[in-house]
Write a protein that holds these residues in place. Structure first.
Motif: not given
Ligand code: AMP
Ligand code: MG
Length: 324
Positions: A276-277, A279-280, A233, A165
């Protein structure tokens, strides 16, 4: 077939980004690393070494963060009984991930590895048994981890990590910094994590089109940005369908099942690792918790969440930036 789908996402994003505004020459190179396509588009007469250096940056992170490469640091931790001493870089990533777990009440959790392995979304065609999910869930929980200096220890030896992730986001952050240092201008897309590098010579904004989660060859909405990153994501990236349910790669650490009710989350931020973190995390949190989290101001970001064909949540800060 799934690879083709991701490649379409890359092309949709990048072609749209390049087609607008500037008429400068661009060149795009694509690599397959971290189990995904990475595309690098640079404006002007970019030196070939820029592309190969980005490739090296990403490869070096993959070598440390992969769950499956037997020589990686994550592999060493996952196969240790009690703990492992990571490199500074990996310890920093784990620290940031643990902070995200705390902030999101456990929706974001890098110890989902046993569930990721169990569901094996890339190859599976049928949902897994309920008892197997319950069993895997007993091995999930970031509270099992303690990071002291660079040493990560675990209470239960069966606790393992999956950095899927965040690894692409971190690689993107590093690649972006490197290219900016080289005064390069362009757009990077690492499997749905997009970074805008530098500024176009005519000063026009970058346009980033988001894929329609319900149709692989259609875009839905466009962001007009002068800088930053966008991380997406989606439940269409890796999935199979059975009995009308889409089983995909973003898993709730609360019940052990692929999250239902959200189809995609795009996060805009100045920090690619964080995006990135997030969106998950927002995907797992769902509409109400994500909205409350956004309001809390704990992290600085904007987001777009697709709930159904007709319902999309767009955060306030994207007024005039996002258009459908
Ligand atoms: P992304 O595409 O960035 O949303 O990342 C999805 C990947 O993160 C999955 O393929 C898993 O490796 C991992 N993952 C799945 N669920 C979670 C979760 N709840 N928290 C953290 N990582 C997760
Ligand atoms: Mg992510």
């Amino acid at each position: 077939m799934k690879k083709t789908a991701s490649f379409c996402l890359i092309l949709a994003l990048v072609l749209t980004a390049c087609a607008c505004g500037s008429r400068e020459k661009t060149d795009t190179k694509t690599f397959f690393l971290m189990d995904t396509f990475l595309s690098i588009t640079l404006y002007g007469e970019a030196d070939a070494s820029l592309y190969s250096e980005v490739n090296s940056i990403v490869s070096a992170i993959e070598a440390k963060a992969s769950r499956t490469l037997t020589t990686s640091e994550v592999y060493a931790f996952n196969h240790a009984d009690d703990g492992y001493t990571f490199s500074d870089e990996m310890a920093m990533l784990i620290e940031r991930a643990l902070a995200m777990s705390e902030a999101t009440g456990g929706a974001y959790d890098i110890t989902v590895a046993p569930l990721v392995e169990l569901w094996n979304i890339k190859e599976a065609t049928q949902p897994v048994r309920e008892e197997a999910v319950a069993e895997a869930l007993t091995k999930v929980g970031y509270q099992q981890l303690t990071l002291s200096g660079n040493t990560l220890t675990k209470i239960d030896p069966d606790v393992t990590l999956d950095l899927g992730s965040l690894a692409k986001g971190y690689a993107l952050e590093k690649a972006k910094h490197y290219l900016e240092e080289q005064n390069a201008v362009g757009i990077l897309n690492f499997g749905g994590n997009v970074a805008l590098v530098g500024a176009k010579s005519d000063g026009s904004p970058w346009r980033v089109s988001l894929r329609d989660p319900f149709s692989a060859d259609r875009t839905k909405g466009q962001l007009s940005l002068t800088a930053g990153v966008v991380s997406v994501s989606g439940d269409y990236e890796r999935y199979f369908e059975a009995d009308g349910v889409r089983y995909h790669h973003i898993i709730s650490p609360f019940d052990g099942y692929p999250v239902q009710g959200v189809h995609s989350v795009a996060v805009c931020s100045s920090d690619a690792l964080e995006a990135d973190m997030l969106s998950t995390a927002l995907f797992v949190m769902g509409q109400a918790s994500a909205a409350a989290f956004y309001e809390s101001g704990m992290y600085e970001f904007e987001y777009i969440m697709t709930l159904s064909q007709d319902e999309t949540i767009v955060s306030e800060g994207l007024d005039g930036v996002y258009t459908e």
